[in-house]
Write a protein that holds these residues in place. Structure first.
Motif, short mmCIF file in Angstrom:
data_model
loop_
_atom_site.label_atom_id
_atom_site.label_comp_id
_atom_site.label_asym_id
_atom_site.label_seq_id
_atom_site.Cartn_x
_atom_site.Cartn_y
_atom_site.Cartn_z
N ASN A 170 -13.39 -3.56 -5.44
CA ASN A 170 -12.58 -2.60 -4.63
C ASN A 170 -12.35 -1.57 -5.18
O ASN A 170 -12.47 -1.37 -6.55
N ASP A 171 -11.93 -0.52 -5.02
CA ASP A 171 -11.03 0.85 -5.72
C ASP A 171 -10.04 0.25 -6.42
O ASP A 171 -9.09 -0.85 -5.85
N VAL A 172 -9.41 1.20 -7.58
CA VAL A 172 -8.12 0.81 -7.62
C VAL A 172 -7.40 1.57 -7.96
O VAL A 172 -7.29 3.13 -7.94
N LEU A 173 -6.22 1.14 -8.08
CA LEU A 173 -4.77 2.74 -7.68
C LEU A 173 -4.08 2.50 -8.72
O LEU A 173 -3.52 1.42 -8.30
N TRP A 174 -3.39 3.85 -8.85
CA TRP A 174 -1.91 3.67 -9.82
C TRP A 174 -0.99 4.41 -8.99
O TRP A 174 -1.12 5.56 -9.05
N PHE A 175 -0.18 3.76 -9.26
CA PHE A 175 1.02 4.83 -7.92
C PHE A 175 1.70 4.69 -9.01
O PHE A 175 1.72 3.80 -10.16
N ARG A 176 3.19 5.78 -8.65
CA ARG A 176 4.87 5.49 -9.77
C ARG A 176 5.51 5.70 -8.61
O ARG A 176 5.11 6.07 -7.66
N THR A 227 8.94 9.45 -16.18
CA THR A 227 9.36 8.42 -15.92
C THR A 227 9.26 8.16 -14.96
O THR A 227 9.61 8.29 -13.38
N ALA A 228 9.04 6.53 -14.91
CA ALA A 228 8.75 5.99 -13.24
C ALA A 228 8.30 4.68 -13.91
O ALA A 228 7.83 4.39 -15.00
N VAL A 229 8.46 3.89 -12.05
CA VAL A 229 7.44 2.25 -13.32
C VAL A 229 6.86 2.87 -12.25
O VAL A 229 6.12 2.68 -10.71
N TYR A 230 5.30 1.93 -12.96
CA TYR A 230 4.05 2.72 -12.49
C TYR A 230 3.43 0.55 -11.98
O TYR A 230 3.74 -0.19 -12.82
N TYR A 231 2.22 1.25 -10.08
CA TYR A 231 1.46 0.12 -10.32
C TYR A 231 0.50 -0.19 -10.43
O TYR A 231 0.54 1.10 -9.92
N CYS A 232 -0.31 -0.62 -10.28
CA CYS A 232 -1.50 -0.73 -10.38
C CYS A 232 -1.74 -1.22 -8.93
O CYS A 232 -0.96 -2.67 -8.21
N LYS A 233 -2.99 -1.17 -7.82
CA LYS A 233 -3.54 -1.60 -6.38
C LYS A 233 -4.19 -1.85 -6.04
O LYS A 233 -5.09 -0.42 -6.54
#
Length: 112
Positions: free
Chosen positions: A32-38, A90-96
């Motif tokens: 799977n591809d990996v994505l980082w969001f914030r 500044t943020a909450v960072y998520y990977c998905k």
């Protein structure tokens, strides 16, 4: 349901660096591809970086040249190296992964 675990956030002064980690189940990570969001308070979640299964990367304009996404399929782990951090990071960072649920995220705070 697949949920990833993010870590590595913290408080860092402007110009500093952090390295975020993302741990995923091994049976699905490699394909799977990996994505980082914030997501900053009051804003929509946005993609900041992606990496494909074969290592191709893409970045939001706001982080190009400062952030680097990488992965190690043998370790079922992805990282987001963040350099020259700014208060607007500044943020909450998520990977998905595509189809995974949202994890808890990891907070990054860069005081102004």
């Amino acid at each position: 349901q697949v949920q990833l675990v993010e870590s590595g956030g913290g408080l860092v002064q402007a110009g500093g660096s952090l390295r975020l980690s993302c741990a995923a189940p091994g049976n699905i990570f490699w394909r799977n591809d990996v994505l980082w969001f914030r997501q900053s308070t009051g804003d929509q979640r946005e993609v900041v970086a992606t990496i494909t299964t074969d290592g191709k990367t893409d970045y939001a304009d706001s982080v190009k040249g400062r952030f680097t996404i990488s992965r190690d399929n043998a370790k079922n782990t992805a990282w987001l190296q963040m350099n020259d951090l700014k208060p607007e990071d500044t943020a909450v960072y998520y990977c998905k992964l595509p189809g995974s649920t949202w994890g808890q995220g990891t907070q990054v705070t860069v005081p102004s």
